[in-house]
Design an enzyme around this catalytic site. Structure first.
Site, PDB file in Angstrom:
ATOM      1  N   SER A  82      32.251 -73.162 -29.437  1.00 33.40           N
ATOM      2  CA  SER A  82      32.313 -74.622 -29.563  1.00 33.40           C
ATOM      3  C   SER A  82      33.723 -75.123 -29.276  1.00 33.40           C
ATOM      4  CB  SER A  82      31.899 -75.050 -30.971  1.00 33.40           C
ATOM      5  OG  SER A  82      30.632 -74.524 -31.279  1.00 33.40           O
ATOM      6  N   GLN A 107      36.371 -73.213 -45.068  1.00 30.50           N
ATOM      7  CA  GLN A 107      36.829 -72.122 -44.208  1.00 30.50           C
ATOM      8  C   GLN A 107      37.922 -72.558 -43.233  1.00 30.50           C
ATOM      9  OE1 GLN A 107      32.760 -71.554 -42.623  1.00 30.50           O
ATOM     10  NE2 GLN A 107      33.745 -71.217 -40.637  1.00 30.50           N
ATOM     11  N   VAL A 150      27.229 -64.038 -26.082  1.00 31.93           N
ATOM     12  CA  VAL A 150      26.812 -64.708 -24.843  1.00 31.93           C
ATOM     13  C   VAL A 150      28.081 -65.226 -24.165  1.00 31.93           C
ATOM     14  CG1 VAL A 150      25.449 -66.602 -23.882  1.00 31.93           C
ATOM     15  CG2 VAL A 150      24.609 -65.333 -25.879  1.00 31.93           C
ATOM     16  N   GLY A 163      25.213 -69.789 -26.700  1.00 30.90           N
ATOM     17  CA  GLY A 163      25.342 -68.677 -27.653  1.00 30.90           C
ATOM     18  C   GLY A 163      24.446 -68.905 -28.857  1.00 30.90           C
ATOM     19  N   HIS A 164      24.546 -70.108 -29.429  1.00 31.30           N
ATOM     20  CA  HIS A 164      23.669 -70.447 -30.554  1.00 31.30           C
ATOM     21  C   HIS A 164      22.198 -70.387 -30.112  1.00 31.30           C
ATOM     22  CE1 HIS A 164      27.402 -72.929 -31.545  1.00 31.30           C
ATOM     23  NE2 HIS A 164      27.284 -72.181 -32.623  1.00 31.30           N
ATOM     24  N   GLY A 168      27.346 -76.300 -35.716  1.00 33.25           N
ATOM     25  CA  GLY A 168      26.965 -77.338 -34.753  1.00 33.25           C
ATOM     26  C   GLY A 168      27.730 -77.240 -33.452  1.00 33.25           C
TER      27      GLY A 168
END
Ligand code: AMP
Length: 287
Positions: free
Chosen positions: A177, A52, A167, A27-28, A22
């Site tokens: 993020s 993680q 990106v 980029g996403h 999220g």
């Protein structure tokens, strides 16, 4: 999620999948657009995977913006936003862990113990649920992408894995993020990592072949930025991610630095042209 995927597969619809945590950015969005072009239906998962994160890491303050993320997905024509809660992914009593030992050992794995077993476990679970024909991962997280490829092969997971180029902002900083954590001064200093990797790539292209020498060159560049500290800078084999004493035809330059409390990651894949042979196809290209 699993029932929906099964139904679409029965109807002959192809499913493209972009797993994320999220706080979606351009980029996403690039991964989503690639999936949209290649597949009939697109699934984006949004799950800040607790396994993680280490105990002292930023799990609780990791940016969460589900409303905005849903709007971005809607605007990009995403068919399903799969945003499970923690208990749905890890119900009480779950115990299986996936590890990819050799690829997890160095670099991010050294800086973040257990990180990659968390990544490998959640990616395996998500791929099993979504059953995608093709999934997209970002080259930005090169070691993660290498590990996902390995586990998909080792565990005979169906579906193709595509690694999408990184990106970047106009000044070269890889979108992340976590960039929102940077103050204005830190943001100004942040592109030093990309510049150092570029300098390493330029050295390779102009004939340098010794891994340690190229590494020192990159270290010197980052050291010029007083507010940056180096976690690692490395010249590695693009598949095994082991450091290279001498570069033959390809290398991946991996880097992680800290600016204030923010950890920045980046990498460049470099193919060295030799006169006798055509350059080999890079690891991450799906051709
Ligand atoms: P994250 O939400 O950070 O877990 O990232 C989800 C996916 O997006 C991962 O496959 C990342 O490698 C990818 N990704 C993140 N940032 C970028 C970027 N700047 N360019 C391309 N892919 C990215």
């Amino acid at each position: 999620m699993a029932a929906w995927s099964k139904r679409l597969h029965r109807e002959g619809v192809t499913i493209g999948f972009v797993p994320t945590m999220g706080a979606l950015h351009a980029g996403h969005r690039a991964l989503i657009r690639a999936a949209r072009l290649a597949c009939d239906a697109v699934v984006v998962s949004i799950f800040v995977n607790p396994t993680q994160f280490g105990p002292t890491e930023d799990l609780s303050k990791y940016p969460r913006r589900l409303g905005l993320d849903r709007s971005l997905c809607r605007a990009e024509g995403v068919d399903v936003v799969f945003a499970p809660d923690r208990d749905a992914m890890y119900p009480p009593g779950s115990q299986t862990i996936v590890t990819v030992p050799a690829l997890s050992r160095r670099w991010e794995g050294e800086a973040r113990p257990h990180h990659f077993q968390g990544v490998a476990t959640i990616v395996t679970k998500l791929l099993s649920l979504v059953q995608p024909d093709t999934s997209w991962f970002g080259q930005k997280d090169y070691q993660q992408a290498a590990l996902v490829r390995q586990l998909a092969t080792d565990l005979n997971l169906s579906g193709r894995i595509i690694v999408h180029p990184t990106v970047r902002e106009a000044d070269g900083l890889a979108l992340s993020s976590r960039n929102v954590y940077l103050s204005a001064q830190q943001r100004q200093a942040a592109p030093v990592l990309f510049r150092a990797l570029q300098a390493g790539a330029a050295a390779l292209r102009s004939g340098a072949r010794k891994g340690p020498q190229i590494r020192r060159h990159m270290v010197r560049l980052v050291a010029q930025e007083p507010i940056a500290t180096i976690d690692y800078l490395a010249v590695c084999d693009p598949r095994s991610l082991e450091p290279l004493a001498t570069v033959q035809s390809q290398a991946v330059l991996l880097g992680a630095i800290r600016i204030g409390g923010v950890r920045l990651l980046d990498n460049l894949l470099v193919t060295v042209r030799t006169s006798s042979r055509r350059p080999r196809t890079a690891l991450h290209e799906s051709r």
